[in-house]
Design an enzyme around this catalytic site. Structure first.
Site, PDB file in Angstrom:
ATOM      1  N   ASP A   1      27.614  43.584  -2.103  1.00  0.00           N
ATOM      2  CA  ASP A   1      28.724  44.472  -2.225  1.00  0.00           C
ATOM      3  C   ASP A   1      29.279  45.001  -0.900  1.00  0.00           C
ATOM      4  OD1 ASP A   1      28.621  43.910  -4.877  1.00  0.00           O
ATOM      5  OD2 ASP A   1      27.327  45.661  -5.329  1.00  0.00           O
TER       6      ASP A   1
ATOM      7  N   HIS B   1      23.479  50.066 -11.834  1.00  0.00           N
ATOM      8  CA  HIS B   1      24.127  49.360 -10.760  1.00  0.00           C
ATOM      9  C   HIS B   1      25.492  48.548 -11.580  1.00  0.00           C
ATOM     10  CE1 HIS B   1      24.797  47.342  -6.710  1.00  0.00           C
ATOM     11  NE2 HIS B   1      25.454  46.439  -7.800  1.00  0.00           N
ATOM     12  N   GLU B   2      25.084  47.751 -12.487  1.00  0.00           N
ATOM     13  CA  GLU B   2      26.103  47.042 -13.114  1.00  0.00           C
ATOM     14  C   GLU B   2      27.229  48.040 -14.093  1.00  0.00           C
ATOM     15  OE1 GLU B   2      26.658  43.987 -12.352  1.00  0.00           O
ATOM     16  OE2 GLU B   2      24.903  43.879 -11.184  1.00  0.00           O
TER      17      GLU B   2
ATOM     18  N   HIS C   1      29.585  49.448 -11.484  1.00  0.00           N
ATOM     19  CA  HIS C   1      30.834  48.284 -11.300  1.00  0.00           C
ATOM     20  C   HIS C   1      31.696  48.325 -12.410  1.00  0.00           C
ATOM     21  CE1 HIS C   1      29.597  46.794  -7.635  1.00  0.00           C
ATOM     22  NE2 HIS C   1      28.265  45.936  -7.970  1.00  0.00           N
TER      23      HIS C   1
END
Length: 198
Positions: free
Chosen positions: A111, A36-37, A40
């Protein structure tokens, strides 16, 4: 003496919370958070931004964070392109979960809210639409703008998924490193600046 390391630690403590050493997410959750990170981070770099670091250390209410490097001069004014880019960056986390974990979690809920609100503001408040500077008040036009905002977010999500698929090997390799070290500096993410070879 006080070095950049201490300043960075103080900033992290204020911005994203104190490290929670008592909380240890499961291996499954850590894998979701890592991708997930990194999702980004990939999107931030794709739009020309810089990432200072990616971390999966639990802090405050967060299981992970991607810190964008602050530019020397930040502009208070944003163009339509820049609004679209921010929506794309916000979609990176969920897109990475879908591509690399083959499932999505509730981790992208904030988000999604932020991306939807950005799209609405760009269209309804800032006039980035076919009606130009006119600010709609009628229910019909507001409904039309809401549908356009939805298309903004969905298009950004589809683009993010496509970009993820172009960086399969580098994302997997960095995720393994992130899971082992729990934090990666921006310099370690250089592989994300170009697509993997087919």
């Amino acid at each position: 003496t006080v070095s950049d390391r201490e300043f960075a630690a103080a900033r992290d403590r204020v911005m994203i919370g104190v490290k929670d050493v008592s909380r240890r997410p499961s291996d499954r959750d850590r894998r979701f958070v890592a991708f997930h990170e990194l999702g980004h981070a990939l999107m931030r770099m794709h739009v020309g931004g810089r990432v200072e670091k990616v971390s999966i250390e639990p802090r405050g209410l967060s299981l992970g964070v991607t810190l964008t490097a602050v530019e020397d001069v930040e502009s208070a004014l944003k163009t339509e392109k820049e609004f679209r880019q921010e929506v794309l960056v916000l979609m990176g986390g969920r897109a990475a979960e879908q591509v690399f974990c083959e499932a999505i979690t509730n981790g992208a809920s904030d988000d999604m809210l932020k991306a939807s609100e950005l799209a609405r503001m760009a269209l309804l408040r800032y006039g980035f639409n076919e009606h130009g500077p006119y600010v709609p008040k009628s229910e019909g036009l507001i409904k039309e703008m809401e549908e356009q905002a939805r298309e903004w977010v969905l298009k950004a999500y589809e683009e993010a998924v496509t970009i993820m698929q172009q960086h399969t090997e580098s994302m997997k390799s960095l995720a393994m490193e992130l899971l082992a070290k729990e934090e990666l500096p921006g310099e370690a993410l250089a592989a994300l600046t170009k697509a993997d070879r087919p």
